[in-house]
Design a protein around this motif. Structure first.
Motif, PDB file in Angstrom:
ATOM      1  N   LYS A   1       0.836  -1.202   0.000  1.00  0.00           N
ATOM      2  CA  LYS A   1       0.000   0.000   0.000  1.00  0.00           C
ATOM      3  C   LYS A   1       0.871   1.252   0.000  1.00  0.00           C
ATOM      4  O   LYS A   1       0.632   2.173  -0.774  1.00  0.00           O
ATOM      5  CB  LYS A   1      -0.948  -0.011   1.203  1.00  0.00           C
ATOM      6  N   GLN A   2       1.890   1.265   0.844  1.00  0.00           N
ATOM      7  CA  GLN A   2       2.769   2.433   0.911  1.00  0.00           C
ATOM      8  C   GLN A   2       3.558   2.611  -0.380  1.00  0.00           C
ATOM      9  O   GLN A   2       3.696   3.730  -0.889  1.00  0.00           O
ATOM     10  CB  GLN A   2       3.724   2.333   2.102  1.00  0.00           C
ATOM     11  N   MET A   3       4.060   1.512  -0.943  1.00  0.00           N
ATOM     12  CA  MET A   3       4.845   1.592  -2.176  1.00  0.00           C
ATOM     13  C   MET A   3       3.992   2.082  -3.343  1.00  0.00           C
ATOM     14  O   MET A   3       4.449   2.915  -4.139  1.00  0.00           O
ATOM     15  CB  MET A   3       5.462   0.226  -2.493  1.00  0.00           C
ATOM     16  N   VAL A   4       2.774   1.580  -3.462  1.00  0.00           N
ATOM     17  CA  VAL A   4       1.879   2.019  -4.546  1.00  0.00           C
ATOM     18  C   VAL A   4       1.521   3.483  -4.355  1.00  0.00           C
ATOM     19  O   VAL A   4       1.553   4.268  -5.313  1.00  0.00           O
ATOM     20  CB  VAL A   4       0.611   1.134  -4.622  1.00  0.00           C
ATOM     21  N   GLN A   5       1.190   3.892  -3.127  1.00  0.00           N
ATOM     22  CA  GLN A   5       0.838   5.292  -2.889  1.00  0.00           C
ATOM     23  C   GLN A   5       2.023   6.203  -3.193  1.00  0.00           C
ATOM     24  O   GLN A   5       1.852   7.283  -3.760  1.00  0.00           O
ATOM     25  CB  GLN A   5       0.347   5.518  -1.458  1.00  0.00           C
ATOM     26  N   ASP A   6       3.238   5.772  -2.858  1.00  0.00           N
ATOM     27  CA  ASP A   6       4.431   6.563  -3.179  1.00  0.00           C
ATOM     28  C   ASP A   6       4.575   6.757  -4.684  1.00  0.00           C
ATOM     29  O   ASP A   6       4.903   7.850  -5.152  1.00  0.00           O
ATOM     30  CB  ASP A   6       5.688   5.903  -2.613  1.00  0.00           C
ATOM     31  N   VAL A   7       4.325   5.705  -5.458  1.00  0.00           N
ATOM     32  CA  VAL A   7       4.405   5.800  -6.925  1.00  0.00           C
ATOM     33  C   VAL A   7       3.337   6.748  -7.451  1.00  0.00           C
ATOM     34  O   VAL A   7       3.609   7.588  -8.319  1.00  0.00           O
ATOM     35  CB  VAL A   7       4.278   4.401  -7.575  1.00  0.00           C
ATOM     36  N   ILE A   8       2.128   6.628  -6.936  1.00  0.00           N
ATOM     37  CA  ILE A   8       1.044   7.519  -7.365  1.00  0.00           C
ATOM     38  C   ILE A   8       1.415   8.962  -7.029  1.00  0.00           C
ATOM     39  O   ILE A   8       1.302   9.849  -7.886  1.00  0.00           O
ATOM     40  CB  ILE A   8      -0.286   7.120  -6.706  1.00  0.00           C
ATOM     41  N   ASP A   9       1.853   9.198  -5.804  1.00  0.00           N
ATOM     42  CA  ASP A   9       2.218  10.557  -5.392  1.00  0.00           C
ATOM     43  C   ASP A   9       3.327  11.123  -6.271  1.00  0.00           C
ATOM     44  O   ASP A   9       3.277  12.284  -6.670  1.00  0.00           O
ATOM     45  CB  ASP A   9       2.656  10.581  -3.930  1.00  0.00           C
ATOM     46  N   LYS A  10       4.319  10.310  -6.570  1.00  0.00           N
ATOM     47  CA  LYS A  10       5.461  10.757  -7.375  1.00  0.00           C
ATOM     48  C   LYS A  10       5.037  11.143  -8.783  1.00  0.00           C
ATOM     49  O   LYS A  10       5.430  12.182  -9.295  1.00  0.00           O
ATOM     50  CB  LYS A  10       6.516   9.652  -7.435  1.00  0.00           C
ATOM     51  N   HIS A  11       4.229  10.316  -9.421  1.00  0.00           N
ATOM     52  CA  HIS A  11       3.906  10.536 -10.828  1.00  0.00           C
ATOM     53  C   HIS A  11       2.669  11.398 -11.052  1.00  0.00           C
ATOM     54  O   HIS A  11       2.583  12.100 -12.054  1.00  0.00           O
ATOM     55  CB  HIS A  11       3.720   9.194 -11.541  1.00  0.00           C
ATOM     56  N   VAL A  12       1.715  11.334 -10.159  1.00  0.00           N
ATOM     57  CA  VAL A  12       0.465  12.062 -10.372  1.00  0.00           C
ATOM     58  C   VAL A  12       0.468  13.393  -9.646  1.00  0.00           C
ATOM     59  O   VAL A  12      -0.037  14.378 -10.156  1.00  0.00           O
ATOM     60  CB  VAL A  12      -0.755  11.215  -9.922  1.00  0.00           C
ATOM     61  N   TYR A  13       1.062  13.448  -8.457  1.00  0.00           N
ATOM     62  CA  TYR A  13       0.947  14.641  -7.625  1.00  0.00           C
ATOM     63  C   TYR A  13       2.263  15.350  -7.396  1.00  0.00           C
ATOM     64  O   TYR A  13       2.376  16.169  -6.500  1.00  0.00           O
ATOM     65  CB  TYR A  13       0.342  14.265  -6.268  1.00  0.00           C
ATOM     66  N   SER A  14       3.274  15.074  -8.199  1.00  0.00           N
ATOM     67  CA  SER A  14       4.581  15.659  -7.954  1.00  0.00           C
ATOM     68  C   SER A  14       4.581  17.177  -8.096  1.00  0.00           C
ATOM     69  O   SER A  14       5.402  17.847  -7.485  1.00  0.00           O
ATOM     70  CB  SER A  14       5.622  15.048  -8.894  1.00  0.00           C
ATOM     71  N   GLU A  15       3.646  17.726  -8.859  1.00  0.00           N
ATOM     72  CA  GLU A  15       3.629  19.174  -9.082  1.00  0.00           C
ATOM     73  C   GLU A  15       2.560  19.886  -8.275  1.00  0.00           C
ATOM     74  O   GLU A  15       2.601  21.089  -8.120  1.00  0.00           O
ATOM     75  CB  GLU A  15       3.400  19.464 -10.569  1.00  0.00           C
ATOM     76  N   VAL A  16       1.571  19.160  -7.750  1.00  0.00           N
ATOM     77  CA  VAL A  16       0.442  19.789  -7.082  1.00  0.00           C
ATOM     78  C   VAL A  16       0.172  19.080  -5.761  1.00  0.00           C
ATOM     79  O   VAL A  16      -0.009  17.871  -5.742  1.00  0.00           O
ATOM     80  CB  VAL A  16      -0.835  19.678  -7.963  1.00  0.00           C
ATOM     81  N   PRO A  17       0.148  19.820  -4.635  1.00  0.00           N
ATOM     82  CA  PRO A  17      -0.264  19.168  -3.394  1.00  0.00           C
ATOM     83  C   PRO A  17      -1.722  18.765  -3.506  1.00  0.00           C
ATOM     84  O   PRO A  17      -2.526  19.498  -4.045  1.00  0.00           O
ATOM     85  CB  PRO A  17      -0.060  20.256  -2.322  1.00  0.00           C
ATOM     86  N   HIS A  18      -2.068  17.579  -3.006  1.00  0.00           N
ATOM     87  CA  HIS A  18      -3.391  17.053  -3.302  1.00  0.00           C
ATOM     88  C   HIS A  18      -4.310  16.894  -2.104  1.00  0.00           C
ATOM     89  O   HIS A  18      -5.476  16.606  -2.282  1.00  0.00           O
ATOM     90  CB  HIS A  18      -3.275  15.717  -4.043  1.00  0.00           C
ATOM     91  N   THR A  19      -3.830  17.090  -0.891  1.00  0.00           N
ATOM     92  CA  THR A  19      -4.734  16.870   0.245  1.00  0.00           C
ATOM     93  C   THR A  19      -4.507  17.832   1.396  1.00  0.00           C
ATOM     94  O   THR A  19      -4.768  17.491   2.536  1.00  0.00           O
ATOM     95  CB  THR A  19      -4.593  15.426   0.770  1.00  0.00           C
ATOM     96  N   ASN A  20      -4.015  19.019   1.129  1.00  0.00           N
ATOM     97  CA  ASN A  20      -3.774  19.987   2.208  1.00  0.00           C
ATOM     98  C   ASN A  20      -2.948  19.401   3.337  1.00  0.00           C
ATOM     99  O   ASN A  20      -3.225  19.621   4.507  1.00  0.00           O
ATOM    100  CB  ASN A  20      -5.103  20.510   2.769  1.00  0.00           C
ATOM    101  N   GLY A  21      -1.950  18.597   3.006  1.00  0.00           N
ATOM    102  CA  GLY A  21      -1.083  18.020   4.012  1.00  0.00           C
ATOM    103  C   GLY A  21      -1.600  16.760   4.657  1.00  0.00           C
ATOM    104  O   GLY A  21      -0.964  16.211   5.536  1.00  0.00           O
ATOM    105  N   HIS A  22      -2.767  16.279   4.255  1.00  0.00           N
ATOM    106  CA  HIS A  22      -3.299  15.036   4.803  1.00  0.00           C
ATOM    107  C   HIS A  22      -2.884  13.876   3.921  1.00  0.00           C
ATOM    108  O   HIS A  22      -2.787  14.002   2.714  1.00  0.00           O
ATOM    109  CB  HIS A  22      -4.829  15.086   4.870  1.00  0.00           C
ATOM    110  N   ASP A  23      -2.663  12.732   4.524  1.00  0.00           N
ATOM    111  CA  ASP A  23      -2.321  11.515   3.791  1.00  0.00           C
ATOM    112  C   ASP A  23      -3.562  11.009   3.072  1.00  0.00           C
ATOM    113  O   ASP A  23      -4.568  10.710   3.697  1.00  0.00           O
ATOM    114  CB  ASP A  23      -1.816  10.472   4.792  1.00  0.00           C
ATOM    115  N   SER A  24      -3.497  10.910   1.738  1.00  0.00           N
ATOM    116  CA  SER A  24      -4.676  10.502   0.969  1.00  0.00           C
ATOM    117  C   SER A  24      -5.150   9.104   1.317  1.00  0.00           C
ATOM    118  O   SER A  24      -6.329   8.804   1.192  1.00  0.00           O
ATOM    119  CB  SER A  24      -4.389  10.593  -0.529  1.00  0.00           C
ATOM    120  N   THR A  25      -4.258   8.233   1.795  1.00  0.00           N
ATOM    121  CA  THR A  25      -4.709   6.894   2.173  1.00  0.00           C
ATOM    122  C   THR A  25      -5.561   6.951   3.426  1.00  0.00           C
ATOM    123  O   THR A  25      -6.377   6.081   3.656  1.00  0.00           O
ATOM    124  CB  THR A  25      -3.523   5.935   2.386  1.00  0.00           C
TER     125      THR A  25
END
Length: 147
Positions: free
Chosen positions: A27-51
């Motif tokens: 779960k952590q590894m997949v979320q890290d990949v998603i964060d890296k490729h999808v959200y690398s330029e835009v913060p997506h949860t106001n500092g909250h962990d999307s999981t």
């Protein structure tokens, strides 16, 4: 009953703990990949962990306390996991694309996006899914952002 009895000898506490640990690591590894490729330029949860924002399977809509909803995330506990896409007109399209993408990568998941690790799985299987997810988000990044 014989099969249930035999299964109880195989799926012991040690095996269950190993699977749950492997699932949490995945779960952590997949979320890290998603964060890296999808959200690398835009913060997506106001500092909250999307999981943490989307652990409830029924809660797949934007939370009231977030300005930007995650477009893709993974949730679950232990060895039971699911990939999600934000509610939009593209949700079912992205879900189908992910399912078929993983199939072309030699990974068979449930089309409904759920995953359950089994006793034969190890870190190599997890790494294959993580790599396939990375290639998916690279290929469909613009589509995911447009969701």
């Amino acid at each position: 009953m014989a099969a249930g009895f035999a299964g109880s000898k195989i799926l012991d506490e040690e095996t269950t703990d190993r699977l749950n640990d492997l699932g949490e690591r995945m779960k952590q590894m997949v979320q890290d990949v998603i964060d890296k490729h999808v959200y690398s330029e835009v913060p997506h949860t106001n500092g909250h962990d999307s999981t943490q924002l989307f652990n409830d399977e029924e809660n797949t809509t934007q939370p009231q306390h977030s300005d930007t909803v995650p477009k893709m995330w993974i949730s679950g506990i232990g060895s039971i996991l699911a990939i999600h896409f934000a509610c939009s007109s593209m949700q079912s399209t992205l879900q189908s694309l992910y399912y078929h993408h993983t199939l072309t990568e030699g990974i068979s998941l449930a089309e409904c996006r759920f995953m359950a690790l089994n006793i034969e799985m190890d870190l190599e299987h997890v790494q294959a899914l993580v790599a396939a997810t990375g290639r998916f988000v690279e290929k469909y990044r613009d589509l995911i952002h447009g969701a």
